[in-house]
Scaffold this active site. Structure first.
Site, PDB file in Angstrom:
ATOM      1  CB  SER A   1      -4.289   8.683  -6.431  1.00  0.00           C
ATOM      2  OG  SER A   1      -5.104   7.817  -5.686  1.00  0.00           O
TER       3      SER A   1
ATOM      4  CG  ASP B   1      -9.235   7.942  -4.776  1.00  0.00           C
ATOM      5  OD1 ASP B   1     -10.185   7.655  -5.542  1.00  0.00           O
ATOM      6  OD2 ASP B   1      -8.072   7.575  -4.995  1.00  0.00           O
TER       7      ASP B   1
ATOM      8  CG  ASP C   1      -7.655   8.264  -9.124  1.00  0.00           C
ATOM      9  OD1 ASP C   1      -7.779   8.205  -7.881  1.00  0.00           O
ATOM     10  OD2 ASP C   1      -7.080   7.371  -9.781  1.00  0.00           O
TER      11      ASP C   1
ATOM     12  CG  ASP D   1      -8.393   4.584  -8.215  1.00  0.00           C
ATOM     13  OD1 ASP D   1      -8.487   5.377  -7.246  1.00  0.00           O
ATOM     14  OD2 ASP D   1      -7.303   4.115  -8.603  1.00  0.00           O
TER      15      ASP D   1
END
Length: 492
Positions: free
Chosen positions: A115, A258, A260, A262
């Protein structure tokens, strides 16, 4: 045959722990053996639950752009194959894209990502065929005992190279179709957008989505070096970049995510980034939600705006938000959505947007936030800054102590709780008398002034987060600085 491991013991020895919907840890601790074991335990748990009984033996795998992700994806793929399933390599994709593909195909999906956290860390996010794992699932995985094959050397790395598998494009195309089929063609016509791509895995597919929907999009800040953009604690250099790019290019907005992809970032026309929990309110309103589920740390403007039939508060973390969203659906709510302070937006009901339908996606997503706010601005004729200004003016800020052990965070907060209001006021005396404390997740303190200070150990990294809320932007930053100053004394 190699050795027998129990996942709970592996967690203790490897220091790779469950974070949000999966395992997180230092890359150095996430050896091939550890990643293999976590993945095999996830699959074995699903087998025990009877969730892998269909004819489709695929398990989808994707990853982010961290240097360590390819190696970890290979370890995941090896575990999938050894458990008798087909490793389906979907490549480098946003977390919501691989989750959506798993839901549509009714197969598990695994995302290798850390993340927003720094490059030295990574993680494995597990999704069942119905969506990301919840807390009960984590416990089930933790209890698994496995006989590992003799694939690994004394350092826990593969003795021989392992292939991930040939790249498949279906998941990427499915995610693209989700947006361009639900939203009208040219719904973003006339919009000038900056796309701050940095090292976000979704940067290219986001570019394609927004161009397909009619926007003029300029790529900004692309890099091959991983950048830990945290949408909940925006870096000063990213604040400066947004202001400078807006002044140079006169964008209607700048969008980003960010690592990843999401969690969204979106700026107003002046390049000022919206807080995630403010963006979440605007998105929920655009979606016509009747029930909004959000963690206790999020801006209270969601209640004060009176736009929703019900607001439900949870502990911090998407599994808690999802669990409460599903409960609301079971109780008969019609349009149930959720969001977090990081801006990640979740849906548990079909959502009608501009005549199209978005099927439920109960995992964090960034694109729905970008599109909802941009479309609201276009349809109302108001710039994004005005949309924000028309909400009740409650301001939030957050910061964190990095490299602060989780155990120490819990111990310090427990000491404050034991001392009651007197101990809190002794530590944070500059903020005045305490009128209420909330222990839903960490320690959330409401002062007589109406200002809020919330302390919480991160579930994903050795960090202690400090959230604050007040009636002005200047004051919320001031009290956040006061909070961080006090917390820094806890390092001693």
């Amino acid at each position: 045959m190699g050795k027998t491991v129990h996942i709970s013991e592996l967690m203790a020895h490897s220091r790779v722990q469950f974070g949000t919907s999966g395992a997180r840890g230092l890359v150095a601790d996430m050896t091939d053996e550890v990643c293999y074991a976590y993945t095999a335990a996830f699959i074995k748990y699903l087998e025990q639950k009877g969730e892998l009984l269909g004819h489709d033996r695929r398990i989808a795998i994707a990853g982010d752009l961290r240097p360590s992700s390819n190696r970890i994806m290979a370890a995941v793929a090896s575990a999938v194959t050894d458990r008798g399933f087909e490793s389906f390599n979907c490549g480098k994709l946003p977390s919501p894209a691989i989750a959506l593909y798993g839901i549509e195909q009714k197969i598990p999906a695994i995302m290798v990502t850390g993340s927003h956290i720094p490059e030295a860390r990574n993680g494995i996010k597990f999704n069942k065929a119905s969506g990301e794992i919840l807390k009960d699932d984590e416990e089930g995985i933790r209890q698994q005992r496995l006989d590992l094959p003799d694939h690994f050397d004394e350092k826990g790395m593969f003795r021989n190279p392992v292939a991930i598998g040939s790249l498949e494009q279906e998941a990427a195309q499915s995610y693209l179709r989700r947006w361009i089929e639900a939203f009208p063609a040219d719904c973003l016509k006339g919009e000038r957008l900056g796309l701050y791509g940095h090292s976000a895995v979704g940067r290219d597919i986001l570019y394609q989505i927004y161009v397909e929907l009619g926007a003029e999009v300029e790529k900004l800040g692309y890099t091959d070096t991983f950048v830990p953009v945290d949408t909940e604690a925006i870096r000063p250099e990213d604040v400066e970049l947004g202001l400078r790019w807006s002044e140079q290019h006169a964008f209607d907005a700048i969008v980003s995510t960010d690592g990843d992809s999401d969690r969204p970032l979106i700026s107003d026309e002046h390049g000022r980034w919206l807080r995630g929990d403010v963006a979440g309110i605007l998105c929920a309103r655009y979606c016509g939600a009747d029930v909004v589920v959000t963690p206790v740390s999020c801006n209270t403007a969601v209640e004060k705006c009176q736009a929703f039939k019900e607001v439900r508060r949870t502990r911090i973390g998407s599994p808690y938000v999802i669990d409460e969203m599903l409960r609301a659906v079971d109780e008969g709510a019609r349009r149930v959505v959720g969001y977090e302070a990081n801006g990640g937006f979740l849906t548990a009901s079909p959502i009608e947007v501009n005549g199209g339908i978005l099927d439920p996606l109960p995992t964090r997503d960034a694109v729905i936030v970008h599109l909802s706010i941009l479309c609201t601005s276009i349809q109302t004729g108001l710039p994004i800054s005005r949309l924000v200004a028309e909400l009740p003016q409650r301001f939030t800020a957050s910061d964190r102590l990095k490299e602060f052990p989780t155990e120490k965070s819990h111990a310090k907060i427990a000491t404050l709780l034991e001392g009651g209001n007197a101990a809190i006021e002794a530590s944070f005396g500059a903020l005045g008398p305490v009128i209420e404390t909330d222990h839903t997740d960490g320690l959330r303190i409401t002062f007589e002034s109406g200002e809020i200070l919330h302390l919480r150990p991160s579930g994903n990294a050795p960090e202690l987060r400090c959230y604050t809320e007040a009636d002005s932007e200047a004051r919320v930053r001031e009290i956040n600085a006061i909070g961080i100053e006090v917390l820094n004394t806890w390092r001693d």
